[in-house]
Write a protein that holds these residues in place. Structure first.
Motif, mmCIF file in Angstrom:
data_model
loop_
_atom_site.group_PDB
_atom_site.id
_atom_site.type_symbol
_atom_site.label_atom_id
_atom_site.label_comp_id
_atom_site.label_asym_id
_atom_site.label_seq_id
_atom_site.Cartn_x
_atom_site.Cartn_y
_atom_site.Cartn_z
ATOM 1 N N ASP A 24 0.840 -1.203 0.000
ATOM 2 C CA ASP A 24 0.000 0.000 0.000
ATOM 3 C C ASP A 24 0.876 1.255 0.000
ATOM 4 O O ASP A 24 0.626 2.200 -0.764
ATOM 5 N N CYS A 62 -6.541 1.760 -1.887
ATOM 6 C CA CYS A 62 -5.908 0.591 -1.266
ATOM 7 C C CYS A 62 -6.720 0.080 -0.073
ATOM 8 O O CYS A 62 -6.924 -1.124 0.088
ATOM 9 N N TRP A 117 -9.988 -1.477 -1.174
ATOM 10 C CA TRP A 117 -9.747 -2.789 -1.770
ATOM 11 C C TRP A 117 -9.736 -3.871 -0.702
ATOM 12 O O TRP A 117 -10.295 -4.950 -0.874
ATOM 13 N N ARG A 118 -9.101 -3.549 0.433
ATOM 14 C CA ARG A 118 -9.004 -4.532 1.510
ATOM 15 C C ARG A 118 -10.302 -4.616 2.312
ATOM 16 O O ARG A 118 -10.797 -5.702 2.601
ATOM 17 N N ARG A 175 -1.963 -4.876 -5.496
ATOM 18 C CA ARG A 175 -2.710 -5.929 -4.793
ATOM 19 C C ARG A 175 -2.355 -7.315 -5.302
ATOM 20 O O ARG A 175 -2.530 -8.300 -4.586
ATOM 21 N N SER A 195 -0.556 -10.024 -3.183
ATOM 22 C CA SER A 195 -0.423 -9.601 -1.788
ATOM 23 C C SER A 195 -0.890 -10.714 -0.852
ATOM 24 O O SER A 195 -1.939 -11.295 -1.042
ATOM 25 N N ASP A 202 -3.356 -9.116 3.103
ATOM 26 C CA ASP A 202 -4.682 -8.516 3.142
ATOM 27 C C ASP A 202 -5.495 -9.005 4.340
ATOM 28 O O ASP A 202 -6.210 -8.239 4.963
#
Length: 272
Positions: free
Chosen positions: A76, A129, A132-133, A256, A259, A262
């Motif tokens: 991020d 970011c 997204w999570r 992402r 990743s 998360d």
């Protein structure tokens, strides 16, 4: 998670909407903190340090806080930093051409652009970011290469239109074409939903335009028509943000991919 005492057939939909809004507010935490700092800085007494320089320090401290608390992970921060750098480059060109200005003095200022200006774009990167999570976002039928090419062209056009024909409407059409059939899946209260990617760009663009009105009201920067008193930001900026957000989305999508942090990050966010 928000709760409500509403009952009846619409209760579930209302709770979904309230939680959707609440998650968005949490995703905007960095932007809200930055705007709040901007607003507070206008009320500070005269200090030996320029307001713009104080805001640079404040932006750095905010970034460190979000990282140390686990609200943003290393990927991020990388995306947010890239947004900061790209934003500063954008500012340097636009300010040099007189599109807007930062009229207050500062030490940490180059070619008329204070370094804190990049945090305004970093805040957008932070929002994407975190959203997204927090929403457990997943892109469906996303065309990464084609979308990245159009997004890059959008970025370049915001410079080149000062010397070459402005093709933003053509690029808007191309962006619609490359995102046709592309959607984002997200979760609210355990329910998986879907939204067209292009629609999400438009909605985010609208709220960025609202945020820009708030930011200019507290003196973050000034358009030429605001130098002698604040006036609302033109509606054309709504369209501009709807296009520019594609760049942030592309960068976040790259960040992402692969990743593995998360789940941990989402758990820490739930505790915040």
């Amino acid at each position: 998670m928000l709760t409500t005492n509403i009952t009846g057939p619409l209760a579930s939909s209302v709770r979904q909407l309230l939680d959707f809004a609440w998650i968005h507010a949490r995703a905007c935490a960095f932007a809200i903190a930055l705007l709040s700092g901007l607003a507070v800085s206008t009320a500070l007494p005269h200090l030996p340090v320029a307001r713009y320089d104080l805001l640079v320090v404040y932006g750095v401290l905010l970034t460190l806080l979000f990282w140390r608390r686990g609200w943003e992970n290393g990927r991020d921060i990388a995306v947010i930093t890239l947004c900061h750098v790209i934003g500063l480059a954008f500012e340097l060109v636009k300010v040099s051409l007189g599109s807007w200005s930062y009229p207050e003095p500062a030490v940490l200022k180059f070619a008329g652009v204070p370094l804190y200006g990049g945090f305004l774009y970093a805040a957008v990167g932070s929002y994407v970011c975190r959203a997204w999570r927090l929403f457990d976002l997943e892109s469906v039928r996303y065309r990464p290469r084609a979308t990245a090419v159009v997004a890059a062209a959008v970025y370049v056009n915001f410079f080149s239109h000062h010397w070459l024909p402005d093709v933003r409407w053509l690029l808007a059409g191309l962006l619609l074409a490359v995102t046709a059939g592309t959607s984002v899946r997200y979760t609210v209260r355990g329910v998986r939903r879907r939204m067209p990617l292009a629609l999400s760009f438009v909605l985010i663009g609208f709220f960025l335009w609202v945020a820009e009105n708030l930011a200019t009201y507290v003196g973050a920067w000034r358009y030429p028509y605001q130098l002698h008193g604040w006036q609302p930001v033109g509606v054309d900026k709504f369209g501009a943000w709807s296009l520019l957000i594609s760049i942030t989305f592309v960068l976040a999508a790259v960040g992402r991919s692969g990743s593995r942090n998360d789940t941990v990050g989402a758990q820490l966010d739930q505790q915040a």
